[in-house]
Write an enzyme that holds these catalytic residues in place. Sequence first.
Site, short mmCIF file in Angstrom:
data_model
loop_
_atom_site.label_atom_id
_atom_site.label_comp_id
_atom_site.label_asym_id
_atom_site.label_seq_id
_atom_site.Cartn_x
_atom_site.Cartn_y
_atom_site.Cartn_z
N GLU A 95 0.83 -1.20 0.00
CA GLU A 95 0.00 0.00 0.00
C GLU A 95 0.87 1.26 0.00
OE1 GLU A 95 -4.05 -0.42 2.13
OE2 GLU A 95 -2.67 -1.61 3.36
N GLU A 115 -2.01 -10.57 3.98
CA GLU A 115 -2.83 -10.42 5.18
C GLU A 115 -4.26 -10.94 4.98
OE1 GLU A 115 -2.93 -6.10 3.52
OE2 GLU A 115 -1.93 -8.01 3.10
#
Length: 241
Positions: A95, A115
């Site tokens: 990100e 994740e």
Amino acid sequence: MLTIDRQARRNAVDGPTAQKLLDGYRTFEADDDARVLVVTGAGGVSFCAGADLKAIDTFAPRLDSAEGPFGFTRLTPDKPTIAAIEGWCLAGGLELALWCDLRIASPSSQLGFPERRWGVPLIDGGTQRLPRIVGLGRGLDLILTGRMVQTDEALAMGLVTEVVPEGQHLSRALEISEALARFPQETMLADRRAAIEGIGMTFEEGLRFEASAALEVFEVAQRGAARFAAGEGRGAAGAGA
């Protein structure tokens, strides 16, 4: 340049590190002489392995911050940014790389949102930036499956901008940043802003925004056109980065 240096944790970020990233970002934005920000990870093994899940409690005060849990991932910088990636680029680390305008990677890099398997959500802009960069279909592939991609696939889908030989990711990012810093800044920044802000507009609205941004720097453009007419930049001199 911002370097994440938590090599014992594969440069995973905890709350205090996120605050240091925000402080570094603010220093960059406030410095008129700093024209491009390069973000990288120390050690050559990992760009950033995401949030440090063993210190996840340190993120609690940052979850709803206007700046973003990872420091500055909910802010849009006024100047260009480049991620120099080698090794793991995972979860919040991906990100962070997506937050940057350009992503330069070495062949050993692996990118993804692992994740997904632990039920940890994307909260640093990944659900919004990834589809804008690679398209909704490819973006959802990575977001839903959590699979890892190597640099050849990442380059093919537009996830990374350029793949360079091992160990040269940072030097290439700095080379590009120096080239961008040499360009006339007003027009480059106006074009960058029109591209970024135009993403959320209709096509017609984007054209109007582009036109208004161009008008703001028209005098600069006139001076540049005069330099070209006088012979500057012929033969592709100074072109590209």
